[in-house]
Design a protein around this motif. Structure first.
Motif, mmCIF file in Angstrom:
data_model
loop_
_atom_site.group_PDB
_atom_site.id
_atom_site.type_symbol
_atom_site.label_atom_id
_atom_site.label_comp_id
_atom_site.label_asym_id
_atom_site.label_seq_id
_atom_site.Cartn_x
_atom_site.Cartn_y
_atom_site.Cartn_z
ATOM 1 N N ALA A 162 0.821 -1.206 0.000
ATOM 2 C CA ALA A 162 0.000 0.000 0.000
ATOM 3 C C ALA A 162 0.860 1.263 0.000
ATOM 4 C CB ALA A 162 -0.943 0.005 1.196
ATOM 5 N N GLY A 163 2.145 1.120 0.336
ATOM 6 C CA GLY A 163 3.054 2.254 0.311
ATOM 7 C C GLY A 163 2.833 3.264 1.427
ATOM 8 N N MET A 164 2.183 2.875 2.492
ATOM 9 C CA MET A 164 1.921 3.781 3.594
ATOM 10 C C MET A 164 3.182 3.935 4.452
ATOM 11 S SD MET A 164 -1.182 3.526 6.369
ATOM 12 C CE MET A 164 -2.366 3.252 5.070
ATOM 13 N N GLU A 165 3.514 5.156 4.776
ATOM 14 C CA GLU A 165 4.665 5.430 5.632
ATOM 15 C C GLU A 165 4.347 5.005 7.066
ATOM 16 O OE1 GLU A 165 7.605 6.639 4.670
ATOM 17 O OE2 GLU A 165 6.965 6.819 2.592
ATOM 18 N N LEU A 166 5.323 4.447 7.769
ATOM 19 C CA LEU A 166 5.121 3.969 9.132
ATOM 20 C C LEU A 166 4.659 5.094 10.059
ATOM 21 C CD1 LEU A 166 5.255 1.619 11.077
ATOM 22 C CD2 LEU A 166 7.667 2.121 11.431
ATOM 23 N N TRP A 167 5.236 6.271 9.919
ATOM 24 C CA TRP A 167 4.877 7.378 10.815
ATOM 25 C C TRP A 167 3.450 7.866 10.587
ATOM 26 C CZ3 TRP A 167 3.177 11.982 8.909
ATOM 27 C CH2 TRP A 167 3.445 12.246 7.558
ATOM 28 N N ASN A 168 2.901 7.585 9.434
ATOM 29 C CA ASN A 168 1.585 8.085 9.067
ATOM 30 C C ASN A 168 0.559 6.947 8.977
ATOM 31 O OD1 ASN A 168 -0.289 9.978 8.266
ATOM 32 N ND2 ASN A 168 0.225 9.830 6.111
ATOM 33 N N SER A 169 0.791 5.873 9.678
ATOM 34 C CA SER A 169 -0.092 4.714 9.543
ATOM 35 C C SER A 169 -1.036 4.605 10.741
ATOM 36 C CB SER A 169 0.725 3.436 9.385
ATOM 37 O OG SER A 169 1.493 3.196 10.535
ATOM 38 N N HIS A 170 -1.924 3.670 10.656
ATOM 39 C CA HIS A 170 -2.908 3.401 11.696
ATOM 40 C C HIS A 170 -2.584 2.058 12.344
ATOM 41 C CE1 HIS A 170 -4.662 0.543 8.884
ATOM 42 N NE2 HIS A 170 -4.733 1.516 7.972
ATOM 43 N N PRO A 171 -3.296 1.674 13.409
ATOM 44 C CA PRO A 171 -3.069 0.354 14.006
ATOM 45 C C PRO A 171 -3.281 -0.749 12.971
ATOM 46 C CG PRO A 171 -4.469 1.682 15.419
ATOM 47 C CD PRO A 171 -4.315 2.433 14.118
ATOM 48 N N ARG A 172 -2.525 -1.824 13.099
ATOM 49 C CA ARG A 172 -2.644 -2.946 12.163
ATOM 50 C C ARG A 172 -3.990 -3.633 12.347
ATOM 51 N NH1 ARG A 172 2.069 -7.335 11.325
ATOM 52 N NH2 ARG A 172 2.994 -5.471 10.446
ATOM 53 N N VAL A 173 -4.640 -3.878 11.235
ATOM 54 C CA VAL A 173 -5.922 -4.566 11.232
ATOM 55 C C VAL A 173 -5.835 -5.680 10.190
ATOM 56 C CG1 VAL A 173 -6.933 -2.922 9.600
ATOM 57 C CG2 VAL A 173 -8.429 -4.275 11.034
ATOM 58 N N PHE A 174 -6.398 -6.835 10.507
ATOM 59 C CA PHE A 174 -6.381 -7.967 9.588
ATOM 60 C C PHE A 174 -7.708 -8.032 8.841
ATOM 61 C CE2 PHE A 174 -3.047 -8.816 12.523
ATOM 62 C CZ PHE A 174 -2.054 -9.376 11.739
ATOM 63 N N LEU A 175 -7.605 -8.227 7.535
ATOM 64 C CA LEU A 175 -8.769 -8.187 6.650
ATOM 65 C C LEU A 175 -8.877 -9.490 5.867
ATOM 66 C CD1 LEU A 175 -7.884 -4.653 5.290
ATOM 67 C CD2 LEU A 175 -9.587 -5.162 7.046
ATOM 68 N N ASP A 176 -10.085 -10.012 5.738
ATOM 69 C CA ASP A 176 -10.335 -11.265 5.018
ATOM 70 C C ASP A 176 -10.611 -10.971 3.547
ATOM 71 O OD1 ASP A 176 -11.042 -13.769 4.114
ATOM 72 O OD2 ASP A 176 -12.718 -14.028 5.501
ATOM 73 N N VAL A 177 -9.602 -11.150 2.721
ATOM 74 C CA VAL A 177 -9.731 -10.882 1.289
ATOM 75 C C VAL A 177 -10.323 -12.085 0.560
ATOM 76 C CG1 VAL A 177 -8.476 -10.263 -0.809
ATOM 77 C CG2 VAL A 177 -7.771 -9.315 1.378
ATOM 78 N N ALA A 178 -10.009 -13.294 0.998
ATOM 79 C CA ALA A 178 -10.427 -14.508 0.298
ATOM 80 C C ALA A 178 -11.946 -14.676 0.275
ATOM 81 C CB ALA A 178 -9.779 -15.730 0.938
ATOM 82 N N LYS A 179 -12.617 -14.168 1.267
ATOM 83 C CA LYS A 179 -14.066 -14.365 1.368
ATOM 84 C C LYS A 179 -14.815 -13.777 0.172
ATOM 85 C CE LYS A 179 -17.754 -13.964 4.752
ATOM 86 N NZ LYS A 179 -18.061 -13.506 6.102
#
Length: 74
Positions: free
Chosen positions: A32-49
């Motif tokens: 996604a190219g998001m910079e670490l300093w400008n990111s949000h908490p890690r969230v897990f997403l179900d893409v396969a569904k």
């Protein structure tokens, strides 16, 4: 009079190899190219569904590339 402007949503195309064993991905993700300093908490997403999912924090859409197949893992 003011008008609302929206920020374009980032779309990240994934291969089946990008997914974890459960068919998911985490956001923020390196693709996604998001910079670490400008990111949000890690969230897990179900893409396969469904083959596509949007992050509830930043709106980034993670989508399986056309023709990609996700195995059942069994």
């Amino acid at each position: 009079m003011t008008t609302a402007t929206s920020t374009p949503t980032a779309v990240v195309e994934l291969t089946a190899a990008d997914l974890n064993a459960h068919g998911g991905i985490h956001c923020p993700h390196p693709k996604a190219g998001m910079e670490l300093w400008n990111s949000h908490p890690r969230v897990f997403l179900d893409v396969a569904k469904t083959g596509e999912v949007a992050c509830p924090y930043c709106g980034t859409v993670y989508r399986l590339r056309a023709g990609e197949m996700v195995g059942s893992g069994h």
